[in-house]
Design a protein around this motif. Structure first.
Motif, PDB file in Angstrom:
ATOM      1  N   VAL A 154      12.333   1.234  -0.552  1.00 22.00           N
ATOM      2  CA  VAL A 154      12.462   0.224   0.509  1.00 22.00           C
ATOM      3  C   VAL A 154      11.116   0.104   1.234  1.00 22.00           C
ATOM      4  O   VAL A 154      10.550   1.096   1.695  1.00 22.00           O
ATOM      5  CB  VAL A 154      13.567   0.585   1.513  1.00 22.00           C
ATOM      6  N   LEU A 155      10.604  -1.110   1.308  1.00 16.77           N
ATOM      7  CA  LEU A 155       9.315  -1.353   1.931  1.00 16.77           C
ATOM      8  C   LEU A 155       9.420  -1.270   3.459  1.00 16.77           C
ATOM      9  O   LEU A 155      10.434  -1.626   4.055  1.00 16.77           O
ATOM     10  CB  LEU A 155       8.789  -2.734   1.532  1.00 16.77           C
ATOM     11  N   LYS A 156       8.340  -0.805   4.056  1.00 21.82           N
ATOM     12  CA  LYS A 156       8.258  -0.740   5.516  1.00 21.82           C
ATOM     13  C   LYS A 156       7.121  -1.640   5.991  1.00 21.82           C
ATOM     14  O   LYS A 156       6.166  -1.896   5.253  1.00 21.82           O
ATOM     15  CB  LYS A 156       8.047   0.687   5.984  1.00 21.82           C
ATOM     16  N   ILE A 157       7.264  -2.088   7.252  1.00 20.65           N
ATOM     17  CA  ILE A 157       6.284  -3.028   7.813  1.00 20.65           C
ATOM     18  C   ILE A 157       5.671  -2.412   9.057  1.00 20.65           C
ATOM     19  O   ILE A 157       6.368  -1.843   9.903  1.00 20.65           O
ATOM     20  CB  ILE A 157       6.957  -4.375   8.184  1.00 20.65           C
ATOM     21  N   ARG A 158       4.353  -2.565   9.173  1.00 20.22           N
ATOM     22  CA  ARG A 158       3.652  -2.144  10.383  1.00 20.22           C
ATOM     23  C   ARG A 158       2.879  -3.358  10.923  1.00 20.22           C
ATOM     24  O   ARG A 158       2.045  -3.924  10.231  1.00 20.22           O
ATOM     25  CB  ARG A 158       2.692  -0.996  10.085  1.00 20.22           C
TER      26      ARG A 158
ATOM     27  N   THR B 250       0.837  -1.196   0.000  1.00 19.03           N
ATOM     28  CA  THR B 250       0.000   0.000   0.000  1.00 19.03           C
ATOM     29  C   THR B 250       0.872   1.246   0.000  1.00 19.03           C
ATOM     30  O   THR B 250       2.092   1.177   0.224  1.00 19.03           O
ATOM     31  CB  THR B 250      -0.929   0.026   1.225  1.00 19.03           C
ATOM     32  N   ALA B 251       0.230   2.390  -0.272  1.00 17.70           N
ATOM     33  CA  ALA B 251       0.929   3.675  -0.291  1.00 17.70           C
ATOM     34  C   ALA B 251       0.377   4.575   0.795  1.00 17.70           C
ATOM     35  O   ALA B 251      -0.835   4.645   1.017  1.00 17.70           O
ATOM     36  CB  ALA B 251       0.775   4.330  -1.651  1.00 17.70           C
ATOM     37  N   LEU B 252       1.255   5.286   1.476  1.00 19.38           N
ATOM     38  CA  LEU B 252       0.858   6.238   2.506  1.00 19.38           C
ATOM     39  C   LEU B 252       1.239   7.652   2.096  1.00 19.38           C
ATOM     40  O   LEU B 252       2.251   7.871   1.410  1.00 19.38           O
ATOM     41  CB  LEU B 252       1.519   5.893   3.840  1.00 19.38           C
ATOM     42  N   ASN B 253       0.430   8.604   2.546  1.00 22.09           N
ATOM     43  CA  ASN B 253       0.689  10.041   2.358  1.00 22.09           C
ATOM     44  C   ASN B 253       0.757  10.461   0.881  1.00 22.09           C
ATOM     45  O   ASN B 253       1.418  11.445   0.538  1.00 22.09           O
ATOM     46  CB  ASN B 253       1.990  10.462   3.067  1.00 22.09           C
TER      47      ASN B 253
ATOM     48  N   ILE C  64      -1.101  -7.014   9.235  1.00 24.65           N
ATOM     49  CA  ILE C  64       0.224  -6.706   8.698  1.00 24.65           C
ATOM     50  C   ILE C  64       0.048  -5.716   7.549  1.00 24.65           C
ATOM     51  O   ILE C  64      -0.720  -5.962   6.619  1.00 24.65           O
ATOM     52  CB  ILE C  64       0.945  -7.965   8.193  1.00 24.65           C
ATOM     53  N   GLN C  65       0.776  -4.614   7.635  1.00 21.77           N
ATOM     54  CA  GLN C  65       0.720  -3.616   6.570  1.00 21.77           C
ATOM     55  C   GLN C  65       2.125  -3.411   6.018  1.00 21.77           C
ATOM     56  O   GLN C  65       3.055  -3.101   6.758  1.00 21.77           O
ATOM     57  CB  GLN C  65       0.169  -2.289   7.105  1.00 21.77           C
ATOM     58  N   VAL C  66       2.250  -3.611   4.701  1.00 19.08           N
ATOM     59  CA  VAL C  66       3.511  -3.373   4.005  1.00 19.08           C
ATOM     60  C   VAL C  66       3.280  -2.178   3.092  1.00 19.08           C
ATOM     61  O   VAL C  66       2.341  -2.168   2.278  1.00 19.08           O
ATOM     62  CB  VAL C  66       3.941  -4.606   3.186  1.00 19.08           C
TER      63      VAL C  66
END
Length: 330
Positions: free
Chosen positions: A303-307, A249-252, A285-287
């Motif tokens: 670079v992917l981030k994980i939440r 997914t994309a944020l902001n 899980i959010q990538v």
């Protein structure tokens, strides 16, 4: 030959010595000596003697929101006079302290004075003094107790623990504290310094089962706690590894733009307890890629981030960790 004669000579005198001590004369002498000592001891007990005993003191009866602010003595020294035989009853070790209940004298003035007369009366009741026994001296001869009203606050309990789980075991839930907060009473200065109340160190090795236990709270100087211990519940279960595909997914991202990634999904591996194996929600899980980190990028890779949005899973790993992307106008 000389050695044999020496042994016979020694045996002869030992036999003579034995006969001497077993003779009627020596037995009579020893009996007379014992009787004389007994008569002297009884006669000595009939005379007046003086002894000193120490008695521990315990103060009780102050309300919870009050505390003693000076340092009154923790024991008193008492001089007693009487015949020796009667004094024997007071020389026994006193395991229980002389309890002084402050409720009868409590007021808001801030101090209580127990005079010499009152203290002597309490001592007489405590020791069960006989009419012939004289209290010749008490040190200290009076007691002054100063106290003040305390402020109160409710503070959270902080668990101080070193917990090591057995191989292939994990926490299945958050560690629970009951109660998770306590009331404290202390001077304003002492209370304002505290943000939480820690427990004594809890150390557990190779934990492989859900455990419930009592843990002591760590004492705090000049502060009273409404509870001395809390219940700690540690929930443990075996874990296994699970693999799922998670969308990127994309944020902001601005409303007029979208981020397309290649690939659109990643393979995720994580650890989960057996009881929660089939309960994963898509939102746990959010990538994602963050537009704020990509808008000025000089490369088309991000670079992917994980939440991790779940307490039931841990040790999340993804492949790939980096993807290509493009920004598109909507």
């Amino acid at each position: 030959m000389a050695e044999s004669s020496g042994i016979k000579f020694l045996k002869y005198y030992l036999q003579k010595l034995k006969l001497f001590f077993l003779s009627k004369d020596i037995l009579s002498f020893l009996l007379f000596l014992a009787l004389s000592a007994g008569f002297w001891f009884v006669h000595s007990l009939g005379k007046e003697h003086e002894i000193v005993i120490s008695v521990p003191i315990k103060f009780v009866g102050l309300p919870m929101n009050y505390a003693i602010t000076n340092n009154p003595p923790t024991e008193i020294s008492i001089n007693l006079k009487d015949q020796g035989l009667r004094l024997f009853t007071y020389t026994a070790k006193h395991n229980s302290p002389l309890t002084i209940d402050l409720r009868q004298n409590f007021h808001h003035k801030g101090e209580i004075l127990i005079t010499s007369d009152k203290l002597t009366t309490r001592i007489a009741k405590y020791l069960h003094l006989q009419p012939t026994t004289i209290v010749s001296e008490v040190h200290p001869d009076s007691l002054l107790i100063r106290y003040e009203k305390l402020v109160s606050a409710k503070l959270p309990v902080k668990l101080n623990a070193k917990i090591e789980l057995s191989h292939q075991y994990m926490l299945s839930n958050k560690i629970q504290l009951s109660p998770d907060s306590v009331m404290i009473f202390g001077t304003k200065k002492a209370v304002e310094k505290l943000k939480s109340i820690p427990t004594e160190l809890l150390t557990i090795n190779n934990l492989s089962d859900t455990t419930h236990l009592q843990v002591q709270l760590k004492p705090v100087n000049h502060v009273r706690l409404s509870s001395e211990s809390i219940k700690v519940s540690i929930f443990v279960e075996p874990f296994t590894e699970r693999k799922v595909q998670v969308p990127i997914t994309a944020l902001n991202c601005p409303e007029n733009l979208s981020i397309r990634t290649f690939p659109a999904f990643v393979n995720s591996t994580y650890i989960v307890g057996l009881s929660k194996f089939n309960t994963l929600s898509p939102s746990d899980i959010q990538v994602y890629l963050d537009y704020n980190e990509l808008k000025n990028a000089k490369t088309s890779k991000g670079v992917l981030k994980i939440r991790n949005n779940s307490l039931n899973i841990s040790n999340i790993r993804i492949l790939p960790v980096e993807v290509e992307f493009i920004l598109e106008q909507k």
